[in-house]
Design a protein around this motif. Structure first.
Motif, PDB file in Angstrom:
ATOM      1  N   LEU A  39       0.842  -1.199   0.000  1.00 14.29           N
ATOM      2  CA  LEU A  39       0.000   0.000   0.000  1.00 14.29           C
ATOM      3  C   LEU A  39       0.877   1.249   0.000  1.00 14.29           C
ATOM      4  O   LEU A  39       1.890   1.325   0.712  1.00 14.29           O
ATOM      5  N   TYR A  40       0.504   2.239  -0.794  1.00 16.46           N
ATOM      6  CA  TYR A  40       1.212   3.519  -0.824  1.00 16.46           C
ATOM      7  C   TYR A  40       1.236   4.122   0.580  1.00 16.46           C
ATOM      8  O   TYR A  40       0.208   4.201   1.252  1.00 16.46           O
ATOM      9  N   ARG A  41       2.402   4.533   1.027  1.00 14.63           N
ATOM     10  CA  ARG A  41       2.626   5.126   2.348  1.00 14.63           C
ATOM     11  C   ARG A  41       1.920   4.314   3.441  1.00 14.63           C
ATOM     12  O   ARG A  41       1.146   4.825   4.243  1.00 14.63           O
ATOM     13  N   ILE A  42       2.243   3.037   3.472  1.00 16.16           N
ATOM     14  CA  ILE A  42       1.644   2.147   4.470  1.00 16.16           C
ATOM     15  C   ILE A  42       1.975   2.609   5.875  1.00 16.16           C
ATOM     16  O   ILE A  42       1.236   2.333   6.831  1.00 16.16           O
ATOM     17  N   ASP A  43       3.086   3.344   6.047  1.00 17.33           N
ATOM     18  CA  ASP A  43       3.467   3.826   7.373  1.00 17.33           C
ATOM     19  C   ASP A  43       2.460   4.820   7.938  1.00 17.33           C
ATOM     20  O   ASP A  43       2.400   5.025   9.158  1.00 17.33           O
ATOM     21  N   LEU A  44       1.627   5.433   7.072  1.00 15.61           N
ATOM     22  CA  LEU A  44       0.638   6.413   7.531  1.00 15.61           C
ATOM     23  C   LEU A  44      -0.762   5.814   7.632  1.00 15.61           C
ATOM     24  O   LEU A  44      -1.681   6.497   8.118  1.00 15.61           O
ATOM     25  N   ALA A  45      -0.938   4.576   7.193  1.00 11.63           N
ATOM     26  CA  ALA A  45      -2.273   3.983   7.145  1.00 11.63           C
ATOM     27  C   ALA A  45      -2.813   3.746   8.551  1.00 11.63           C
ATOM     28  O   ALA A  45      -2.126   3.200   9.411  1.00 11.63           O
ATOM     29  N   GLY A  46      -4.047   4.169   8.776  1.00 10.39           N
ATOM     30  CA  GLY A  46      -4.691   3.937  10.056  1.00 10.39           C
ATOM     31  C   GLY A  46      -4.435   5.007  11.097  1.00 10.39           C
ATOM     32  O   GLY A  46      -5.013   4.968  12.177  1.00 10.39           O
ATOM     33  N   ASN A  76      -0.835   0.437  14.715  1.00  9.33           N
ATOM     34  CA  ASN A  76      -0.092  -0.555  13.947  1.00  9.33           C
ATOM     35  C   ASN A  76      -1.085  -1.405  13.156  1.00  9.33           C
ATOM     36  O   ASN A  76      -1.475  -2.509  13.563  1.00  9.33           O
ATOM     37  N   LEU A  77      -1.513  -0.868  12.020  1.00 17.15           N
ATOM     38  CA  LEU A  77      -2.494  -1.548  11.173  1.00 17.15           C
ATOM     39  C   LEU A  77      -1.974  -2.908  10.721  1.00 17.15           C
ATOM     40  O   LEU A  77      -2.736  -3.885  10.640  1.00 17.15           O
ATOM     41  N   ILE A  78      -0.687  -2.998  10.422  1.00 13.55           N
ATOM     42  CA  ILE A  78      -0.101  -4.239   9.923  1.00 13.55           C
ATOM     43  C   ILE A  78      -0.248  -5.353  10.952  1.00 13.55           C
ATOM     44  O   ILE A  78      -0.699  -6.462  10.645  1.00 13.55           O
ATOM     45  N   ALA A  79       0.132  -5.052  12.193  1.00 15.67           N
ATOM     46  CA  ALA A  79       0.052  -6.065  13.246  1.00 15.67           C
ATOM     47  C   ALA A  79      -1.400  -6.466  13.509  1.00 15.67           C
ATOM     48  O   ALA A  79      -1.700  -7.633  13.772  1.00 15.67           O
ATOM     49  N   GLU A  80      -2.299  -5.493  13.414  1.00 18.77           N
ATOM     50  CA  GLU A  80      -3.725  -5.765  13.656  1.00 18.77           C
ATOM     51  C   GLU A  80      -4.279  -6.720  12.611  1.00 18.77           C
ATOM     52  O   GLU A  80      -4.996  -7.683  12.940  1.00 18.77           O
ATOM     53  N   LEU A  81      -3.954  -6.484  11.343  1.00 24.97           N
ATOM     54  CA  LEU A  81      -4.414  -7.380  10.280  1.00 24.97           C
ATOM     55  C   LEU A  81      -3.796  -8.770  10.426  1.00 24.97           C
ATOM     56  O   LEU A  81      -4.479  -9.791  10.277  1.00 24.97           O
ATOM     57  N   ALA A  82      -2.496  -8.806  10.716  1.00 24.64           N
ATOM     58  CA  ALA A  82      -1.806 -10.091  10.841  1.00 24.64           C
ATOM     59  C   ALA A  82      -2.396 -10.917  11.975  1.00 24.64           C
ATOM     60  O   ALA A  82      -2.500 -12.146  11.874  1.00 24.64           O
ATOM     61  N   ALA A  83      -2.787 -10.247  13.065  1.00 30.00           N
ATOM     62  CA  ALA A  83      -3.382 -10.951  14.204  1.00 30.00           C
ATOM     63  C   ALA A  83      -4.685 -11.632  13.818  1.00 30.00           C
ATOM     64  O   ALA A  83      -5.099 -12.616  14.453  1.00 30.00           O
ATOM     65  N   HIS A  84      -5.335 -11.127  12.779  1.00 30.15           N
ATOM     66  CA  HIS A  84      -6.587 -11.727  12.291  1.00 30.15           C
ATOM     67  C   HIS A  84      -6.350 -12.612  11.065  1.00 30.15           C
ATOM     68  O   HIS A  84      -7.296 -12.966  10.343  1.00 30.15           O
ATOM     69  N   GLY A  85      -5.079 -12.936  10.819  1.00 34.80           N
ATOM     70  CA  GLY A  85      -4.762 -13.809   9.701  1.00 34.80           C
ATOM     71  C   GLY A  85      -4.917 -13.157   8.350  1.00 34.80           C
ATOM     72  O   GLY A  85      -5.155 -13.836   7.345  1.00 34.80           O
ATOM     73  N   GLN A  86      -4.763 -11.832   8.282  1.00 38.27           N
ATOM     74  CA  GLN A  86      -4.945 -11.104   7.028  1.00 38.27           C
ATOM     75  C   GLN A  86      -3.649 -10.408   6.625  1.00 38.27           C
ATOM     76  O   GLN A  86      -2.960  -9.804   7.467  1.00 38.27           O
ATOM     77  N   SER A  87      -3.305 -10.467   5.352  1.00 38.81           N
ATOM     78  CA  SER A  87      -2.115  -9.753   4.869  1.00 38.81           C
ATOM     79  C   SER A  87      -2.254  -9.322   3.424  1.00 38.81           C
ATOM     80  O   SER A  87      -1.293  -8.850   2.822  1.00 38.81           O
ATOM     81  N   LEU A  97      -3.625  -6.926   0.365  1.00 38.61           N
ATOM     82  CA  LEU A  97      -3.970  -5.523   0.174  1.00 38.61           C
ATOM     83  C   LEU A  97      -5.480  -5.342   0.189  1.00 38.61           C
ATOM     84  O   LEU A  97      -6.002  -4.337   0.671  1.00 38.61           O
ATOM     85  N   ALA A  98      -6.189  -6.341  -0.279  1.00 36.11           N
ATOM     86  CA  ALA A  98      -7.654  -6.272  -0.330  1.00 36.11           C
ATOM     87  C   ALA A  98      -8.293  -6.363   1.052  1.00 36.11           C
ATOM     88  O   ALA A  98      -9.485  -6.074   1.201  1.00 36.11           O
ATOM     89  N   ASP A  99      -7.520  -6.754   2.066  1.00 40.18           N
ATOM     90  CA  ASP A  99      -8.059  -6.867   3.427  1.00 40.18           C
ATOM     91  C   ASP A  99      -8.173  -5.517   4.125  1.00 40.18           C
ATOM     92  O   ASP A  99      -8.765  -5.423   5.206  1.00 40.18           O
ATOM     93  N   ILE A 100      -7.622  -4.461   3.532  1.00 40.79           N
ATOM     94  CA  ILE A 100      -7.651  -3.143   4.169  1.00 40.79           C
ATOM     95  C   ILE A 100      -9.020  -2.498   3.962  1.00 40.79           C
ATOM     96  O   ILE A 100      -9.536  -2.458   2.834  1.00 40.79           O
ATOM     97  N   ASP A 101      -9.579  -2.015   5.030  1.00 36.75           N
ATOM     98  CA  ASP A 101     -10.844  -1.280   4.973  1.00 36.75           C
ATOM     99  C   ASP A 101     -10.546   0.164   4.585  1.00 36.75           C
ATOM    100  O   ASP A 101      -9.899   0.893   5.334  1.00 36.75           O
TER     101      ASP A 101
END
Length: 465
Positions: free
Chosen positions: A211-218, A223-234, A236-240
């Motif tokens: 994702l473009y500028r993933i460091d700013l997402a959320g 920590n959007l990345i860790a939150e998605l990973a905790a739910h078994g998601q990684s 790009l389509a998993d991002i709301d």
């Protein structure tokens, strides 16, 4: 001693320079980073205005602190003093400290693939001792401040090596994983350190890290990345898209839409490009900043601009014409560089760049004209005009791409090395132009190669011939 290895218990440290003076061991860590002793004066170059250690220097100081820990424990009866050896940009090169006075000699051994160069100094050794451009800075205070932190971390690492097997330390999953040097294509099998952290979530395509500028997402501190990973998601389509906010959100949402729609180009893009005055000059600069300066009188890491290239397009039907300038003389090149550039692009037409690099280079050459007494008023005025804020003659195509173009193949990147292959693959008419046909290539499976890979093939074929 140069590069001695010190071992104590489970700790091992290779020290760049170790100097013994009586009961004192001077530990000197050599880094290519620089300081400016004129700017810092008596203050520490490693600390900010608040007195705290600057984040850019902390990894280097942690390196020294670990070596200090090992050396102190290995030789408890000695006083250990830690130093950083750095380049000092306040000093100017003399005829004995320019890069041409140092010759690298290949020292290859029969049957051995790796080799270490030998360095031969051609100048006056005594002058070098007196005129070098280095600074050896005592970092005892900084090492003392972070010592306990480094000591605790070292103990954790050592403990992971116990009982004859390695216990893997858990790694934090975050946007920083985007730059992981161990992230390999999925077809590399087990040779993928990125997968050691992410497991099966490593192989999603497109990946959330694209994702473009993933460091700013959320938002900040989320920590959007860790939150998605905790739910078994990684994926790009998993991002709301609803959680995306801030200045980058518009482009981020468009990128998510492109997952299903493919390429997106702003409807304003054709009109914007049509307004640009012809001829169109696509310029690219090559410059270097060496620790050992090219010429006497220059400071370490001072800019030397040695090549420009320019493709000029008069109209849409005529092939672009390539021009270039390359410094092949042992003289300071920057002023000849900018004079020849002006002769080529003059005062009319649009000048395309990619990123602010070319403009910042011209600005630095302008400062050097004042610094070195190059009193060409006409040329100075031209550079001032070219680099002034709001000059519509200069168009940054990176900004144009940022505002007006997205392709899934770019994976959120705005590097020209990612934008060009995306445009190349999605635009058959581009590949059909006569001047570009030679860059059309395919791999053994018939897949279209991007232009950079095709250029590598040409280079390899030329080398074979």
């Amino acid at each position: 001693m140069f590069e001695p290895t010190v071992i104590h218990g489970r700790y091992s440290a290779r020290i760049d320079i170790l100097e013994k003076e009586g009961n004192v061991l001077k530990l000197i860590e050599v880094k290519s980073s620089s300081i400016d002793s004129d700017a810092t004066g008596e203050g520490s170059p490693f600390r900010g205005n608040s007195g705290a250690i600057l984040a850019t220097w902390k990894p280097y100081l942690e390196d020294v602190a670990f070596q200090y820990l090992v050396l102190s424990q290995a030789f408890p009866d000695y006083e250990v003093r830690p130093y950083l050896c750095l380049v000092n940009k306040a000093k100017r090169a003399t005829s004995d400290t320019t890069c041409d006075q140092f010759r690298l000699i290949r020292n290859e051994q029969p049957g051995v693939r790796s080799w270490a160069p030998e360095v031969e100094f051609l100048g006056d050794l005594e002058h070098l001792r007196q005129e070098h451009t280095l600074a050896i800075v005592d970092v005892s205070n900084e090492v003392s401040e972070i010592f306990d932190e480094v000591k605790m971390a070292a103990a954790d690492f050592a403990a992971s090596l116990g009982d004859g097997k390695i216990t893997r330390l858990p790694a934090e999953i975050s946007h920083k994983c985007k730059a992981c040097e161990y992230r390999m294509p999925s077809n590399h099998g087990d040779k993928n350190g990125f997968r050691d952290c992410w497991g099966s979530l490593a192989d999603q395509e497109p990946h959330v890290l694209d994702l473009y500028r993933i460091d700013l997402a959320g938002g900040k501190n989320h920590n959007l990345i860790a939150e998605l990973a905790a739910h078994g998601q990684s994926s790009l389509a998993d991002i709301d898209a609803g959680i995306l906010t801030g200045q980058s959100a518009v482009r981020q949402r468009l990128q998510l839409e492109c997952l299903s729609q493919g390429e997106w180009a702003s409807p304003d893009l054709p009109g914007l490009l049509a307004k640009h005055q012809r001829p169109l000059h696509f310029i690219d600069f090559e410059a270097s900043r060496l620790a050992l300066s090219y010429h006497a009188g220059m400071r370490p890491y001072e800019l030397a601009a040695f090549q420009w290239s320019c493709h000029t397009l008069v109209d849409a039907e005529t092939p672009a014409v390539h021009y270039e300038w390359l410094n092949d003389e042992k003289t300071f090149p920057n002023f000849a560089f900018v004079r020849s550039l002006r002769e080529q692009i003059g005062d009319t037409g649009t000048v395309y760049v990619w990123s602010p690099y070319e403009i910042s280079t011209l600005k630095e050459i302008r400062r050097q004209m004042d610094q070195y007494g190059e009193n060409d008023r006409d040329l100075m005025d031209w550079i001032d005009w070219m680099t002034e804020s709001g000059n519509t003659r200069i168009v940054d195509l990176l900004q144009v791409a940022k505002d007006g173009y997205i392709h899934p193949l770019m994976k959120g990147s705005l590097s020209i090395k990612d934008v060009l292959p995306a445009v190349w693959e999605s635009n058959p008419r581009l590949r059909e132009r006569d001047e570009f046909r030679k860059y059309v290539g395919h791999d053994s499976l018939g897949k279209l190669l991007n232009p950079y890979d095709t250029c590598l093939l040409y280079t390899s074929d030329a080398a074979d011939e």
